[in-house]
Design a protein around this motif. Structure first.
Motif, PDB file in Angstrom:
ATOM      1  N   PRO A  60       0.927  -1.251  -0.030  1.00 15.63           N
ATOM      2  CA  PRO A  60      -0.039   0.035  -0.033  1.00 15.63           C
ATOM      3  C   PRO A  60       1.016   1.447   0.069  1.00 15.63           C
ATOM      4  O   PRO A  60       1.840   1.398   0.585  1.00 15.63           O
ATOM      5  CB  PRO A  60      -0.860  -0.225   1.362  1.00 15.63           C
ATOM      6  N   PHE A  61       0.331   2.329  -0.718  1.00 17.36           N
ATOM      7  CA  PHE A  61       0.746   3.675  -0.945  1.00 17.36           C
ATOM      8  C   PHE A  61       2.197   3.790  -1.743  1.00 17.36           C
ATOM      9  O   PHE A  61       2.660   4.731  -1.996  1.00 17.36           O
ATOM     10  CB  PHE A  61       1.402   4.199   0.407  1.00 17.36           C
ATOM     11  N   MET A  62       2.526   2.677  -2.385  1.00 22.55           N
ATOM     12  CA  MET A  62       3.670   2.382  -3.403  1.00 22.55           C
ATOM     13  C   MET A  62       3.114   2.991  -4.725  1.00 22.55           C
ATOM     14  O   MET A  62       2.004   2.798  -5.023  1.00 22.55           O
ATOM     15  CB  MET A  62       4.503   0.988  -3.162  1.00 22.55           C
ATOM     16  N   VAL A  63       3.997   3.415  -5.376  1.00 24.17           N
ATOM     17  CA  VAL A  63       3.707   3.874  -6.800  1.00 24.17           C
ATOM     18  C   VAL A  63       4.606   3.120  -7.838  1.00 24.17           C
ATOM     19  O   VAL A  63       5.931   3.097  -7.510  1.00 24.17           O
ATOM     20  CB  VAL A  63       3.871   5.396  -7.004  1.00 24.17           C
ATOM     21  N   ALA A  64       4.106   2.413  -8.746  1.00 25.40           N
ATOM     22  CA  ALA A  64       4.865   1.674  -9.731  1.00 25.40           C
ATOM     23  C   ALA A  64       4.430   1.579 -11.103  1.00 25.40           C
ATOM     24  O   ALA A  64       3.314   1.931 -11.480  1.00 25.40           O
ATOM     25  CB  ALA A  64       5.030   0.146  -9.275  1.00 25.40           C
ATOM     26  N   ASP A  65       5.250   1.584 -11.975  1.00 28.15           N
ATOM     27  CA  ASP A  65       5.114   1.179 -13.180  1.00 28.15           C
ATOM     28  C   ASP A  65       4.859  -0.470 -13.674  1.00 28.15           C
ATOM     29  O   ASP A  65       5.704  -1.107 -13.354  1.00 28.15           O
ATOM     30  CB  ASP A  65       6.217   1.577 -14.269  1.00 28.15           C
ATOM     31  N   LEU A  66       3.625  -0.774 -13.967  1.00 29.83           N
ATOM     32  CA  LEU A  66       3.047  -1.926 -13.924  1.00 29.83           C
ATOM     33  C   LEU A  66       2.948  -2.427 -15.317  1.00 29.83           C
ATOM     34  O   LEU A  66       2.530  -1.817 -16.263  1.00 29.83           O
ATOM     35  CB  LEU A  66       2.117  -2.194 -13.116  1.00 29.83           C
ATOM     36  N   GLN A  79       4.860  -7.462 -13.975  1.00 29.56           N
ATOM     37  CA  GLN A  79       6.412  -6.728 -13.732  1.00 29.56           C
ATOM     38  C   GLN A  79       5.843  -5.694 -13.112  1.00 29.56           C
ATOM     39  O   GLN A  79       4.665  -4.844 -13.227  1.00 29.56           O
ATOM     40  CB  GLN A  79       6.879  -6.452 -15.231  1.00 29.56           C
ATOM     41  N   ALA A  80       6.618  -5.247 -12.149  1.00 25.98           N
ATOM     42  CA  ALA A  80       6.390  -3.906 -11.426  1.00 25.98           C
ATOM     43  C   ALA A  80       7.785  -3.222 -11.167  1.00 25.98           C
ATOM     44  O   ALA A  80       8.941  -3.619 -10.733  1.00 25.98           O
ATOM     45  CB  ALA A  80       5.711  -4.534  -9.896  1.00 25.98           C
ATOM     46  N   VAL A  81       7.928  -2.121 -11.607  1.00 24.97           N
ATOM     47  CA  VAL A  81       9.139  -1.310 -11.118  1.00 24.97           C
ATOM     48  C   VAL A  81       8.681  -0.020 -10.635  1.00 24.97           C
ATOM     49  O   VAL A  81       7.931   0.809 -10.824  1.00 24.97           O
ATOM     50  CB  VAL A  81       9.635  -0.477 -12.767  1.00 24.97           C
ATOM     51  N   ALA A  82       9.319   0.063  -9.384  1.00 21.05           N
ATOM     52  CA  ALA A  82       8.987   1.307  -8.415  1.00 21.05           C
ATOM     53  C   ALA A  82       9.404   2.480  -8.901  1.00 21.05           C
ATOM     54  O   ALA A  82      10.286   2.911  -9.771  1.00 21.05           O
ATOM     55  CB  ALA A  82       9.786   1.172  -7.050  1.00 21.05           C
ATOM     56  N   LYS A  83       8.229   3.410  -8.645  1.00 22.36           N
ATOM     57  CA  LYS A  83       8.325   4.756  -9.022  1.00 22.36           C
ATOM     58  C   LYS A  83       8.296   5.693  -8.021  1.00 22.36           C
ATOM     59  O   LYS A  83       9.041   7.079  -8.114  1.00 22.36           O
ATOM     60  CB  LYS A  83       7.519   5.077 -10.241  1.00 22.36           C
ATOM     61  N   GLY A  84       7.494   5.698  -6.975  1.00 21.31           N
ATOM     62  CA  GLY A  84       7.429   6.448  -5.817  1.00 21.31           C
ATOM     63  C   GLY A  84       7.343   5.538  -4.604  1.00 21.31           C
ATOM     64  O   GLY A  84       6.288   4.904  -4.414  1.00 21.31           O
ATOM     65  N   ALA A  85       8.491   5.439  -3.830  1.00 25.12           N
ATOM     66  CA  ALA A  85       8.690   4.569  -2.836  1.00 25.12           C
ATOM     67  C   ALA A  85       8.256   5.166  -1.561  1.00 25.12           C
ATOM     68  O   ALA A  85       9.146   5.686  -0.506  1.00 25.12           O
ATOM     69  CB  ALA A  85      10.003   4.010  -2.664  1.00 25.12           C
ATOM     70  N   TYR A  86       6.922   5.345  -1.321  1.00 22.02           N
ATOM     71  CA  TYR A  86       6.397   6.124  -0.237  1.00 22.02           C
ATOM     72  C   TYR A  86       5.852   5.374   0.983  1.00 22.02           C
ATOM     73  O   TYR A  86       5.819   5.754   1.905  1.00 22.02           O
ATOM     74  CB  TYR A  86       5.245   6.939  -0.765  1.00 22.02           C
ATOM     75  N   GLY A  87       5.756   4.182   0.576  1.00 19.02           N
ATOM     76  CA  GLY A  87       5.143   3.217   1.635  1.00 19.02           C
ATOM     77  C   GLY A  87       5.975   3.247   3.027  1.00 19.02           C
ATOM     78  O   GLY A  87       5.480   3.159   4.077  1.00 19.02           O
ATOM     79  N   SER A  88       7.390   2.856   2.774  1.00 15.64           N
ATOM     80  CA  SER A  88       8.301   2.695   3.978  1.00 15.64           C
ATOM     81  C   SER A  88       8.266   3.980   4.848  1.00 15.64           C
ATOM     82  O   SER A  88       8.002   4.006   6.074  1.00 15.64           O
ATOM     83  CB  SER A  88       9.761   2.187   3.483  1.00 15.64           C
ATOM     84  N   SER A  89       8.336   5.029   4.179  1.00 18.32           N
ATOM     85  CA  SER A  89       8.521   6.345   5.113  1.00 18.32           C
ATOM     86  C   SER A  89       6.979   6.620   5.770  1.00 18.32           C
ATOM     87  O   SER A  89       6.955   6.975   6.916  1.00 18.32           O
ATOM     88  CB  SER A  89       8.830   7.548   4.421  1.00 18.32           C
ATOM     89  N   ALA A  91       4.603   4.370   6.549  1.00 24.01           N
ATOM     90  CA  ALA A  91       4.209   3.429   7.364  1.00 24.01           C
ATOM     91  C   ALA A  91       5.179   3.569   8.730  1.00 24.01           C
ATOM     92  O   ALA A  91       4.739   3.043   9.742  1.00 24.01           O
ATOM     93  CB  ALA A  91       4.640   1.797   6.974  1.00 24.01           C
ATOM     94  N   ALA A  92       6.419   4.137   8.721  1.00 20.90           N
ATOM     95  CA  ALA A  92       7.385   4.376   9.846  1.00 20.90           C
ATOM     96  C   ALA A  92       6.566   5.260  10.758  1.00 20.90           C
ATOM     97  O   ALA A  92       7.195   5.439  12.040  1.00 20.90           O
ATOM     98  CB  ALA A  92       8.530   4.748   9.512  1.00 20.90           C
ATOM     99  N   ARG A  96       1.124   9.639   9.908  1.00 20.76           N
ATOM    100  CA  ARG A  96       1.095   9.807   8.384  1.00 20.76           C
ATOM    101  C   ARG A  96       0.557   8.433   7.742  1.00 20.76           C
ATOM    102  O   ARG A  96      -0.197   8.354   6.882  1.00 20.76           O
ATOM    103  CB  ARG A  96       2.531   9.740   7.815  1.00 20.76           C
ATOM    104  N   TYR A  97       0.604   6.939   8.468  1.00 22.49           N
ATOM    105  CA  TYR A  97       0.078   6.037   8.188  1.00 22.49           C
ATOM    106  C   TYR A  97      -1.528   6.061   7.848  1.00 22.49           C
ATOM    107  O   TYR A  97      -2.194   5.486   7.132  1.00 22.49           O
ATOM    108  CB  TYR A  97       0.584   4.630   8.817  1.00 22.49           C
ATOM    109  N   THR A  98      -2.143   6.675   9.071  1.00 25.93           N
ATOM    110  CA  THR A  98      -3.413   6.521   9.247  1.00 25.93           C
ATOM    111  C   THR A  98      -3.953   7.400   8.222  1.00 25.93           C
ATOM    112  O   THR A  98      -5.213   7.282   7.560  1.00 25.93           O
ATOM    113  CB  THR A  98      -3.784   6.922  10.584  1.00 25.93           C
ATOM    114  N   VAL A  99      -3.328   8.638   8.066  1.00 24.55           N
ATOM    115  CA  VAL A  99      -3.703   9.642   6.981  1.00 24.55           C
ATOM    116  C   VAL A  99      -3.777   9.105   5.585  1.00 24.55           C
ATOM    117  O   VAL A  99      -4.679   9.223   4.809  1.00 24.55           O
ATOM    118  CB  VAL A  99      -2.974  10.958   7.168  1.00 24.55           C
ATOM    119  N   ALA A 100      -2.819   8.226   5.199  1.00 29.75           N
ATOM    120  CA  ALA A 100      -2.643   7.774   3.863  1.00 29.75           C
ATOM    121  C   ALA A 100      -3.683   6.727   3.877  1.00 29.75           C
ATOM    122  O   ALA A 100      -4.185   6.337   2.698  1.00 29.75           O
ATOM    123  CB  ALA A 100      -1.233   7.134   3.999  1.00 29.75           C
ATOM    124  N   ALA A 101      -3.867   5.959   4.901  1.00 31.17           N
ATOM    125  CA  ALA A 101      -5.029   4.988   4.917  1.00 31.17           C
ATOM    126  C   ALA A 101      -6.385   5.687   4.547  1.00 31.17           C
ATOM    127  O   ALA A 101      -7.237   5.178   3.835  1.00 31.17           O
ATOM    128  CB  ALA A 101      -5.239   4.078   6.262  1.00 31.17           C
TER     129      ALA A 101
END
Length: 250
Positions: A60-66, A79-89, A91-92, A96-101
């Protein structure tokens, strides 16, 4: 030689992961908001195995070229290529996690049947998740701004200046979610809340992206604005959002 039917059913698109749930022992069903194909539900085979080449790209919250293959009920991610690795920051941090949800749940509800605004909703959500991951502004302000803009993109733009019912020039003192925002004294239904003038200014700033005004707002007006945004959102979605109750307000 490649199977022609296989090639004909294959397509590529950018997508943000809205939600996932388990399928069998190693697969997941991924709910995606794509840039050009609207909302898509697809199977990611073997993604739960530690050896999966997809890894965290379909969280969840990741952006990818699929790369996907169209299916009868569910598409298949190949196939999945990451474009926006927002999930880890995101989820930490719990806030931020509850807002993204809430954002992704809202995007899922708004694009479930609305194909026409899919690209605009995709761009809006990706921008909000990027801003949230960078902590550009307080999470609750990013959320309320996103919710107002997403509703406006979906055809429910609120009015915080002129009367939402008759168009009379504002400012006005009453708010009505069913009528579309601030309303004049002639149109005001009984029991309508009367937000503080500073709260109305904040709501207008969140809708238009006036971050200097929004960031300078006081917590009391942020809380009041959040309540009005939530009532407006749930009225037009005609349902409550499960994730909204978990958002922490300062």
């Amino acid at each position: 030689m490649a199977n022609p039917s296989f090639a004909a059913r294959s397509y590529r698109d950018d997508a943000v992961v809205l939600r996932t749930h388990k399928l069998g022992e190693a697969d997941r069903i991924i709910t995606l908001l794509t840039k050009h194909h609207g909302q898509v539900r697809a199977v990611a085979k073997g993604v739960r195995r530690t050896s999966s080449r997809f890894g965290a790209r379909l969280e969840p919250f990741m952006v990818a070229d699929l790369q996907l293959i169209s299916g009868r009920n569910l598409d298949i991610v190949t196939q999945a290529v990451a474009k926006g690795a927002y999930g880890s920051s995101i989820a930490a941090d719990y806030s931020r996690y509850t807002v993204a949800a809430v954002m992704t749940e809202t995007a899922e509800k708004l694009t479930d049947a609305d194909v026409d605004s899919g690209t605009a909703q995709y761009n809006l959500l990706v921008g909000a998740l990027a801003s949230l991951s960078r902590s550009d502004h307080p999470p609750e302000l990013i959320l309320d701004s996103y919710l107002l803009r997403a509703l406006a993109t979906g055809g429910w733009a609120p009015s915080f200046t002129n009367c939402a019912r008759c168009g009379a020039a504002g400012p006005h003192t009453a708010f009505s979610a069913p009528l579309g925002g601030m309303i004049c004294s002639n149109c005001r239904p009984p029991g309508s809340p009367a937000p503080a003038p500073a709260t109305v200014i904040l709501l207008a700033a969140l809708l238009t992206g006036d971050w200097a005004t929004a960031d300078g707002s006081e917590s009391v007006h942020r809380r009041e604005a959040a309540g009005l945004v939530a009532s407006y959102l749930q009225w037009h979605l005609e349902r409550a959002l499960k994730s909204l109750k978990h958002v922490e307000r300062s």
